[in-house]
Design a protein around this motif. Structure first.
Motif, PDB file in Angstrom:
ATOM      1  N   THR A   1       0.830  -1.207   0.000  1.00  0.00           N
ATOM      2  CA  THR A   1       0.000   0.000   0.000  1.00  0.00           C
ATOM      3  C   THR A   1       0.861   1.251   0.000  1.00  0.00           C
ATOM      4  O   THR A   1       0.520   2.264  -0.629  1.00  0.00           O
ATOM      5  CB  THR A   1      -0.938  -0.007   1.223  1.00  0.00           C
TER       6      THR A   1
ATOM      7  N   VAL B   1       1.853   2.095  -3.442  1.00  0.00           N
ATOM      8  CA  VAL B   1       0.738   2.680  -4.206  1.00  0.00           C
ATOM      9  C   VAL B   1       0.630   4.169  -3.932  1.00  0.00           C
ATOM     10  O   VAL B   1       0.475   4.988  -4.853  1.00  0.00           O
ATOM     11  CB  VAL B   1      -0.586   1.965  -3.865  1.00  0.00           C
ATOM     12  N   THR B   2       0.716   4.560  -2.668  1.00  0.00           N
ATOM     13  CA  THR B   2       0.606   5.987  -2.345  1.00  0.00           C
ATOM     14  C   THR B   2       1.868   6.750  -2.700  1.00  0.00           C
ATOM     15  O   THR B   2       1.902   7.979  -2.574  1.00  0.00           O
ATOM     16  CB  THR B   2       0.266   6.186  -0.851  1.00  0.00           C
TER      17      THR B   2
ATOM     18  N   VAL C   1      -7.865   4.610   0.184  1.00  0.00           N
ATOM     19  CA  VAL C   1      -7.020   4.326   1.354  1.00  0.00           C
ATOM     20  C   VAL C   1      -7.892   4.041   2.579  1.00  0.00           C
ATOM     21  O   VAL C   1      -7.599   3.136   3.371  1.00  0.00           O
ATOM     22  CB  VAL C   1      -6.055   5.493   1.621  1.00  0.00           C
TER      23      VAL C   1
ATOM     24  N   LEU D   1      -9.225   0.586   2.192  1.00  0.00           N
ATOM     25  CA  LEU D   1      -8.179  -0.394   2.485  1.00  0.00           C
ATOM     26  C   LEU D   1      -7.920  -0.484   3.986  1.00  0.00           C
ATOM     27  O   LEU D   1      -7.633  -1.562   4.509  1.00  0.00           O
ATOM     28  CB  LEU D   1      -6.893  -0.015   1.750  1.00  0.00           C
TER      29      LEU D   1
ATOM     30  N   GLN E   1      -5.307  -7.032  -1.060  1.00  0.00           N
ATOM     31  CA  GLN E   1      -4.320  -7.102  -2.132  1.00  0.00           C
ATOM     32  C   GLN E   1      -4.957  -6.872  -3.508  1.00  0.00           C
ATOM     33  O   GLN E   1      -4.458  -6.087  -4.316  1.00  0.00           O
ATOM     34  CB  GLN E   1      -3.609  -8.456  -2.102  1.00  0.00           C
TER      35      GLN E   1
ATOM     36  N   ARG F   1      -6.525  -3.178  -3.942  1.00  0.00           N
ATOM     37  CA  ARG F   1      -5.527  -2.137  -4.145  1.00  0.00           C
ATOM     38  C   ARG F   1      -4.997  -2.153  -5.577  1.00  0.00           C
ATOM     39  O   ARG F   1      -4.876  -1.108  -6.230  1.00  0.00           O
ATOM     40  CB  ARG F   1      -4.372  -2.333  -3.159  1.00  0.00           C
TER      41      ARG F   1
END
Length: 393
Positions: A69, A72-73, A87, A90, A120, A123
């Motif tokens: 994660t 991703v950010t 987010v 998640l 998983q 995301r």
């Protein structure tokens, strides 16, 4: 009909928030404070060889969920509303994952598996939707990640549905698929394999990892504090509490005095920042976190049984600091391309304590391990000051 989000939600390249860790990312991290407390409790209650293997699976899974994660950010801007909403979603799934840790190898195995797979897959699918129109190279990379994640997901779900003796090997295979896929670049026949992670924010990755290290250290103090207040005051309990605090402070010092700042600086200057960041933070940080978590288990054990020696106590008391020092040693090796003598000496000292452990009480062993961490922190600082380098925090 065009596929994906119309709005470009990627992180800006030339903005004050390019390297900034957002508050929504910190909100996501709050869930993992609870997750780490549950993990520590599980390890404390299952101090057997089987419990150690199960705990290793939990550590690997939680770290992979968090670090994936974080990547991703690093690509997407958490300030943008679609990303912020993702987010938060998640984080909710991660909470469901966390509440099932205590019985993850029991009746709640299916909850853990479903939550992990949803985290998983959800995301990865979101990133594909967010980038398909705006960065096809990055989107294709996540298509490849999706393929590998689907393969791993079958083992997660299968392990939860099969009898208990099959659960551990199935989940071990699932994690192997995920970690191996990342190390190989998620190759998929017929899908372009261009690397899409060379333009990233080294400062952001470094700060996110540092914050997780801080969370892990704080979780250890939290568990230790709750354990202490439930006990009758004794000399051993006070010594154990003091040792736990000093060990936590020494770990903070070792990691943050110089290494944390080096990470962002070296990655930003690297010709292959994606490869370096993946090695330094996705993989090498794993023993750092595992060592901190195991140390919190040892702290609780020393508070509860300060004079009752056992093999599992020795493993926890010395294994936690050893894993932490090994992780930080490898981290600095990746960044600086050299082995630090102070860390090697600390690991050797812990090995000597392991040999001497049959003659020592748990509380004496714990205080000795803490003294080793303090000595490594002090020696590292002396070396830094003499070489003229500034501290990182």
């Amino acid at each position: 009909m065009p596929f994906g989000l119309r709005r470009d939600v990627r992180r800006p390249d030339d903005s004050p928030r390019t390297d900034r860790v957002s508050f929504i990312e910190l909100f996501f991290d709050l869930v993992f404070v609870f997750a780490l407390t549950q993990l520590s409790a599980y390890l404390y209650e299952n101090q057997t060889p089987l419990g150690a293997f199960e705990g290793a699976i939990m550590v690997l899974a939680l770290w992979w969920a968090w670090v994936s994660t974080t990547w991703v950010t690093n690509y997407l801007d958490p300030v943008k509303l679609p990303v912020r909403g993702a987010v938060i979603g998640l984080a909710l799934i991660a909470l469901m994952l966390s509440v099932s840790i205590a019985d993850s190898f029991g009746e709640r195995a299916w909850i853990f598996a479903i939550a992990y797979v949803a985290l998983q897959l959800g995301r990865v699918v979101f990133v594909i939707l967010a980038t398909w129109r705006h960065d096809r190279t990055l989107a294709r990379r996540f298509v490849r990640i999706l393929v590998w994640t689907i393969v791993a997901s079958t083992f997660w779900i299968g392990g939860a549905l099969l009898p208990l003796e099959w659960q551990l090997p199935f989940w071990g295979v699932a994690l192997t698929v995920e970690y191996l896929g990342s190390s190989l670049g998620f190759p998929v026949p017929g899908v372009a394999s261009d690397r899409a992670d060379d333009e990233l924010s080294g400062a952001h990755i470094a700060e996110r990892a540092a914050l997780f290290v801080l969370i892990a250290i704080g979780e250890g103090l939290l568990v230790t504090g709750f354990t202490f207040v439930e006990l009758e005051i004794s000399v051993e309990a006070v010594l154990a509490l003091f040792g736990a605090f000093v060990a936590a402070a020494a770990m903070w010092w070792i990691y943050f005095d110089r290494g944390e700042r080096l990470g962002s600086e070296i990655i930003e200057k690297s010709d292959s920042p994606g490869r370096l960041a993946r090695l330094a933070y996705t993989y090498v940080h794993l023993p750092v976190i595992a060592g901190i978590v195991l140390t919190s288990v040892a702290d609780k054990e020393l508070l509860s049984h300060p004079l009752e020696q056992s093999p599992s106590t020795v493993v926890a008391v010395l294994g936690g600091p050893a894993l932490f020092l090994i992780g930080t040693l490898l981290f600095r090796r990746v960044l600086q391309h050299r082995w630090l003598v102070t860390y090697l000496a600390g690991i050797l000292a812990l090995g000597i304590l392991a040999a001497a452990s049959p003659t020592m009480t748990p509380i004496a062993l714990g205080l000795s391990a803490t003294a080793v961490l303090v000595a490594v922190a002090a020696a590292e600082t002396i070396v830094r000051v003499r070489s003229g380098h500034r501290s990182g925090g």
